[in-house]
Design an enzyme around this catalytic site. Structure first.
Site, PDB file in Angstrom:
ATOM      1  N   TYR A   4       0.983  -0.824  -0.172  1.00  0.00           N
ATOM      2  CA  TYR A   4       0.084  -0.379  -0.271  1.00  0.00           C
ATOM      3  C   TYR A   4       0.989   1.072   0.332  1.00  0.00           C
ATOM      4  CZ  TYR A   4      -3.924  -2.887   0.075  1.00  0.00           C
ATOM      5  OH  TYR A   4      -5.057  -3.262   0.001  1.00  0.00           O
ATOM      6  N   ARG A   7       1.046   1.731  -3.524  1.00  0.00           N
ATOM      7  CA  ARG A   7       0.719   2.514  -4.470  1.00  0.00           C
ATOM      8  C   ARG A   7       0.115   3.069  -4.058  1.00  0.00           C
ATOM      9  NH1 ARG A   7       0.749  -1.757  -5.660  1.00  0.00           N
ATOM     10  NH2 ARG A   7       1.834  -0.085  -7.063  1.00  0.00           N
ATOM     11  N   GLN A  51     -14.998   2.579  -6.563  1.00  0.00           N
ATOM     12  CA  GLN A  51     -14.672   1.759  -5.367  1.00  0.00           C
ATOM     13  C   GLN A  51     -13.138   1.548  -5.734  1.00  0.00           C
ATOM     14  OE1 GLN A  51     -15.779  -2.450  -7.784  1.00  0.00           O
ATOM     15  NE2 GLN A  51     -15.439  -1.209  -9.226  1.00  0.00           N
ATOM     16  N   ASN A  52     -12.598   2.720  -5.968  1.00  0.00           N
ATOM     17  CA  ASN A  52     -10.873   3.103  -5.670  1.00  0.00           C
ATOM     18  C   ASN A  52     -10.464   3.625  -4.673  1.00  0.00           C
ATOM     19  OD1 ASN A  52     -11.478   2.062  -8.670  1.00  0.00           O
ATOM     20  ND2 ASN A  52     -11.386   4.434  -9.822  1.00  0.00           N
ATOM     21  N   ASP A  95      -7.995   5.518  -4.729  1.00  0.00           N
ATOM     22  CA  ASP A  95      -7.393   6.652  -5.372  1.00  0.00           C
ATOM     23  C   ASP A  95      -7.896   8.066  -4.772  1.00  0.00           C
ATOM     24  OD1 ASP A  95      -8.656   7.359  -6.956  1.00  0.00           O
ATOM     25  OD2 ASP A  95      -7.656   6.584  -8.787  1.00  0.00           O
ATOM     26  N   HIS A 124     -14.512   0.814  -1.022  1.00  0.00           N
ATOM     27  CA  HIS A 124     -13.399   0.647  -0.463  1.00  0.00           C
ATOM     28  C   HIS A 124     -12.162   0.697  -0.024  1.00  0.00           C
ATOM     29  CE1 HIS A 124     -14.753  -2.434  -4.303  1.00  0.00           C
ATOM     30  NE2 HIS A 124     -15.306  -2.289  -3.062  1.00  0.00           N
ATOM     31  N   GLY A 161     -15.732   2.337 -16.074  1.00  0.00           N
ATOM     32  CA  GLY A 161     -14.245   1.426 -16.082  1.00  0.00           C
ATOM     33  C   GLY A 161     -14.193   0.695 -14.610  1.00  0.00           C
ATOM     34  N   SER A 206     -14.584  -3.324 -14.215  1.00  0.00           N
ATOM     35  CA  SER A 206     -15.542  -4.681 -14.458  1.00  0.00           C
ATOM     36  C   SER A 206     -17.117  -5.940 -14.031  1.00  0.00           C
ATOM     37  CB  SER A 206     -14.138  -5.482 -14.295  1.00  0.00           C
ATOM     38  OG  SER A 206     -14.657  -6.248 -13.034  1.00  0.00           O
TER      39      SER A 206
HETATM   40  P1  NAD Z   1     -11.088  -3.819 -12.430  1.00  0.00           P
HETATM   41  O1  NAD Z   1      -9.746  -4.063 -12.673  1.00  0.00           O
HETATM   42  O2  NAD Z   1     -12.118  -5.056 -12.353  1.00  0.00           O
HETATM   43  O3  NAD Z   1     -11.785  -3.205 -14.087  1.00  0.00           O
HETATM   44  C1  NAD Z   1     -11.213  -2.854 -14.931  1.00  0.00           C
HETATM   45  C2  NAD Z   1     -12.535  -1.935 -15.787  1.00  0.00           C
HETATM   46  O4  NAD Z   1     -11.978  -1.029 -15.959  1.00  0.00           O
HETATM   47  C3  NAD Z   1     -12.415  -3.556 -16.647  1.00  0.00           C
HETATM   48  O5  NAD Z   1     -13.769  -3.105 -17.094  1.00  0.00           O
HETATM   49  C4  NAD Z   1     -12.054  -2.754 -18.261  1.00  0.00           C
HETATM   50  O6  NAD Z   1     -12.389  -3.251 -19.323  1.00  0.00           O
HETATM   51  C5  NAD Z   1     -12.091  -1.170 -18.074  1.00  0.00           C
HETATM   52  N1  NAD Z   1     -10.969   0.300 -18.685  1.00  0.00           N
HETATM   53  C6  NAD Z   1      -9.222  -0.344 -19.342  1.00  0.00           C
HETATM   54  N2  NAD Z   1      -9.156   1.147 -19.327  1.00  0.00           N
HETATM   55  C7  NAD Z   1     -10.303   1.719 -18.851  1.00  0.00           C
HETATM   56  C8  NAD Z   1      -9.576   3.224 -19.791  1.00  0.00           C
HETATM   57  N3  NAD Z   1      -8.941   3.754 -19.811  1.00  0.00           N
HETATM   58  N4  NAD Z   1     -11.464   3.545 -19.773  1.00  0.00           N
HETATM   59  C9  NAD Z   1     -12.424   2.667 -19.169  1.00  0.00           C
HETATM   60  N5  NAD Z   1     -12.266   1.684 -18.455  1.00  0.00           N
HETATM   61  C10 NAD Z   1     -11.239   1.293 -19.104  1.00  0.00           C
HETATM   62  O7  NAD Z   1     -11.690  -2.448 -12.002  1.00  0.00           O
HETATM   63  P2  NAD Z   1     -12.672  -2.568 -10.764  1.00  0.00           P
HETATM   64  O8  NAD Z   1     -14.236  -3.066 -11.353  1.00  0.00           O
HETATM   65  O9  NAD Z   1     -12.582  -0.857 -10.352  1.00  0.00           O
HETATM   66  O10 NAD Z   1     -11.880  -3.611  -9.142  1.00  0.00           O
HETATM   67  C11 NAD Z   1     -11.111  -4.020  -9.033  1.00  0.00           C
HETATM   68  C12 NAD Z   1     -10.739  -3.266  -7.511  1.00  0.00           C
HETATM   69  O11 NAD Z   1      -9.118  -3.148  -7.399  1.00  0.00           O
HETATM   70  C13 NAD Z   1     -11.531  -2.226  -7.025  1.00  0.00           C
HETATM   71  O12 NAD Z   1     -12.383  -3.004  -5.780  1.00  0.00           O
HETATM   72  C14 NAD Z   1     -10.476  -1.128  -6.051  1.00  0.00           C
HETATM   73  O13 NAD Z   1     -10.906  -1.119  -4.746  1.00  0.00           O
HETATM   74  C15 NAD Z   1      -9.407  -2.174  -6.398  1.00  0.00           C
HETATM   75  N6  NAD Z   1      -7.935  -1.505  -7.464  1.00  0.00           N
HETATM   76  C16 NAD Z   1      -8.472   0.248  -7.081  1.00  0.00           C
HETATM   77  C17 NAD Z   1      -6.920   1.238  -7.818  1.00  0.00           C
HETATM   78  C18 NAD Z   1      -7.870   2.920  -7.447  1.00  0.00           C
HETATM   79  O14 NAD Z   1      -7.613   3.066  -7.005  1.00  0.00           O
HETATM   80  N7  NAD Z   1      -7.227   3.576  -8.888  1.00  0.00           N
HETATM   81  C19 NAD Z   1      -6.837   0.480  -9.497  1.00  0.00           C
HETATM   82  C20 NAD Z   1      -7.061  -1.033  -9.385  1.00  0.00           C
HETATM   83  C21 NAD Z   1      -7.403  -1.767  -8.274  1.00  0.00           C
END
Ligand code: NAD
Length: 230
Positions: A53, A56, A86-87, A89, A104, A170, A172
């Site tokens: 973390y 991150r 869900q992010n 950040d 989250h 964005g 999944s």
């Molecule tokens: P995921 O990684 O499961 O899915 C990401 C989705 O984003 C996919 O459907 C993909 O097709 C799409 N994608 C990829 N590039 C893109 C773009 N440029 N523009 C728009 N969409 C795009 O993500 P999730 O469903 O958020 O689940 C992941 C888990 O991991 C979350 O619970 C989260 O807490 C954590 N996570 C967070 C971060 C962050 O805070 N930025 C980063 C990675 C994972």
């Protein structure tokens, strides 16, 4: 003003240089989820979890909000906007969004392992073994790990159920219970999904898929929304 609820996942931050989670064979930045993002991982190796973390957090502090985050913030001039993310950040806040619900947790915060109501903003990028809360217990990242309850989910469901327009960007839609939020959106309202790979959501009524990245997709969304204003 109409209520727009925007549900965002890792994909909205991809164009800020933060990798999505499923992008890399189910690994998160080369780590297995079980090793770094579960209560079991914390029990087994606190230093490894803190280090994951810390990386991150550093990545997040060095990243900048992109035009998709900023476009959503701008929408507040014309709509009541709530972002449910869900992010972990803080790019929505740094882009100027004022109503952000973090399902989250937040990478910039720590929390007591003794009393979960004790939450602190982390100074800088590092949380270390020996960093303690005011009651003397080790601090952990203020993150909802896989296998833990999602305390904000009920509030989020209520917010989605009152939406006039619902947008997913964005995600999944694979991580539950967050992914189940889409089913709380009222049937009759327009629902936009922005993603280069639209997830399977055929059961949703009034669906408007925008097959694009977040930056390009939010521009298209804004044009659609011009027609839906009060
Ligand atoms: P995921 O990684 O499961 O899915 C990401 C989705 O984003 C996919 O459907 C993909 O097709 C799409 N994608 C990829 N590039 C893109 C773009 N440029 N523009 C728009 N969409 C795009 O993500 P999730 O469903 O958020 O689940 C992941 C888990 O991991 C979350 O619970 C989260 O807490 C954590 N996570 C967070 C971060 C962050 O805070 N930025 C980063 C990675 C994972």
């Amino acid at each position: 003003m109409k209520n727009i609820v925007v549900f965002t996942g890792a994909g909205i931050s991809a164009e800020s240089g933060i990798k999505t989670f499923r992008g890399s064979d189910g690994l998160w930045e080369n780590y297995r989820i079980e090793d770094v993002a579960t209560p079991g991982a914390w029990h087994k190796d606190k230093a490894l979890v803190l280090e994951f973390y810390n990386q991150r957090r550093l990545q997040c502090l060095n990243a900048k909000p992109n035009a998709a985050h900023k476009g959503l913030a701008q929408l507040e001039k014309k709509f009541n906007v709530t972002v449910i993310t869900q992010n972990i950040d803080n790019l929505h806040e740094r882009a100027g969004s004022s109503n952000v619900v973090h399902l989250h947790g937040e990478i910039t915060k720590s929390r007591s392992t003794l009393d979960e109501s004790l939450v602190y903003t982390i100074n800088g990028a590092e949380l270390k073994i020996g960093d303690t809360c005011e009651k003397g217990s080790q601090l952990r990242p203020h993150i909802v790990w896989f296998g833990e309850e999602v305390p904000m989910i009920e509030i989020a469901c209520r917010i989605v159920s009152k939406a006039d327009i619902f947008v997913v960007i964005g995600s999944s839609l694979l991580v539950y219970p967050a992914a189940g939020l889409i089913d709380y959106a009222p049937h009759a309202i327009p629902k936009f999904i922005i993603d280069p790979e639209i997830p399977p959501v055929n059961h949703l009524e009034n669906l408007i898929p925008i097959e694009a990245t977040a930056v390009a997709g939010v521009k298209i969304l804004i044009k659609h929304l011009e027609k839906l204003r009060d």
